[in-house]
Design a protein around this motif. Structure first.
Motif, PDB file in Angstrom:
ATOM      1  N   ARG A   1       0.818  -1.219   0.000  1.00 61.53           N
ATOM      2  CA  ARG A   1       0.000   0.000   0.000  1.00 61.53           C
ATOM      3  C   ARG A   1       0.852   1.270   0.000  1.00 61.53           C
TER       4      ARG A   1
ATOM      5  N   SER B   1      -4.352   4.478  -1.270  1.00 61.84           N
ATOM      6  CA  SER B   1      -5.452   4.484  -0.301  1.00 61.84           C
ATOM      7  C   SER B   1      -6.833   4.440  -0.941  1.00 61.84           C
TER       8      SER B   1
ATOM      9  N   ARG C   1      -7.992   7.193  -2.004  1.00 61.30           N
ATOM     10  CA  ARG C   1      -8.369   8.602  -1.836  1.00 61.30           C
ATOM     11  C   ARG C   1      -7.311   9.478  -2.506  1.00 61.30           C
TER      12      ARG C   1
ATOM     13  N   SER D   1      -5.369  -2.169   6.070  1.00 58.40           N
ATOM     14  CA  SER D   1      -6.248  -1.105   6.548  1.00 58.40           C
ATOM     15  C   SER D   1      -7.120  -1.635   7.676  1.00 58.40           C
ATOM     16  N   THR D   2      -7.349  -0.825   8.684  1.00 56.01           N
ATOM     17  CA  THR D   2      -8.277  -1.232   9.753  1.00 56.01           C
ATOM     18  C   THR D   2      -9.713  -1.205   9.278  1.00 56.01           C
ATOM     19  N   LYS D   3      -9.974  -0.529   8.150  1.00 55.01           N
ATOM     20  CA  LYS D   3     -11.334  -0.449   7.610  1.00 55.01           C
ATOM     21  C   LYS D   3     -11.754  -1.773   6.942  1.00 55.01           C
ATOM     22  N   GLY D   4     -10.766  -2.541   6.484  1.00 55.00           N
ATOM     23  CA  GLY D   4     -11.069  -3.794   5.791  1.00 55.00           C
ATOM     24  C   GLY D   4     -11.170  -3.654   4.297  1.00 55.00           C
ATOM     25  N   SER D   5     -11.033  -2.425   3.778  1.00 56.29           N
ATOM     26  CA  SER D   5     -11.070  -2.215   2.326  1.00 56.29           C
ATOM     27  C   SER D   5     -10.317  -0.947   1.997  1.00 56.29           C
ATOM     28  N   LEU D   6      -9.840  -0.879   0.771  1.00 56.90           N
ATOM     29  CA  LEU D   6      -9.145   0.310   0.276  1.00 56.90           C
ATOM     30  C   LEU D   6      -9.821   0.770  -1.006  1.00 56.90           C
TER      31      LEU D   6
END
Length: 195
Positions: free
Chosen positions: A91, A111, A113, A190-195
């Motif tokens: 990443r 990311s 973003r 990522s702690t979100k589980g997706s990028l």
């Protein structure tokens, strides 16, 4: 699984056929009609170990703007498509690249973003047939079409050819690091589980 992409984009200003393999050997087949830009894209392919084919018909009778910007858009799309869901990749990637008196820092976060920071001072209008202001436009286009956080900073430099070439090489090295797969990364980094 091969991480490749092939994109065709045609507008009233340009027609671009681009193929990218992020797991390549560094081969380039580039024809944009702008010699110095071809040299930069070949340097990007070689130093990032990307296989890149880029054939462009652009409105160079106007100037180089549409050709360079549109290649940036398409290359960004190709990077995004080739890395896919980004599972298992680093990443992040950064590289500090010297080229004679020039020293360039490039840092990337894939990311999803887009954000672009460019801190470079060029002192000539052209290198060969390439407008130097198009360096910023090219990388801005990549950043936004790839969904990439991209920082490019000039730490030292006086020769515009060296500065620009160091930018392209530093970007290549940073992108190579960011797209590399790491067996420790099970899903996405990522702690979100997706990028």
């Amino acid at each position: 699984m091969e991480r490749t992409s092939a994109i065709h984009r045609k507008t009233n200003e340009t027609e671009i056929n681009l193929q990218l393999n992020v797991d390549g050997k560094g081969t380039g087949s580039i024809a944009t009609g702008i010699g110095f830009f071809d040299h930069m894209l070949n340097s990007f392919a070689r130093h990032g170990f990307f296989d890149l084919t880029c054939q462009v018909k652009g409105d160079l009778h106007v100037d180089c703007h549409h050709t360079i910007e549109d290649v940036g858009i398409v290359l960004g799309q190709a990077i995004k498509e080739a890395v896919g869901d980004k599972k298992g990749i680093n990443r992040y990637g950064s590289f500090l690249l010297p080229m004679d008196e020039a020293l360039i820092l490039c840092a990337i976060d894939l990311s999803g973003r887009p954000y672009f920071v460019y801190d470079v001072e060029l002192t000539t209008d052209h290198v060969g047939a390439m407008d130097t202001e198009m360096v910023k436009e090219f990388f801005y286009a990549i950043s936004y079409s790839a969904g990439m956080n991209l920082h490019i900073k000039m730490l030292e430099g006086s020769n515009n050819h060296h500065i620009i070439e160091a930018i392209f090489k530093a970007f290549a090295k940073a992108l190579d690091i960011a797209t590399k797969q790491d067996e420790r990364i099970v899903d996405v980094l990522s702690t979100k589980g997706s990028l």
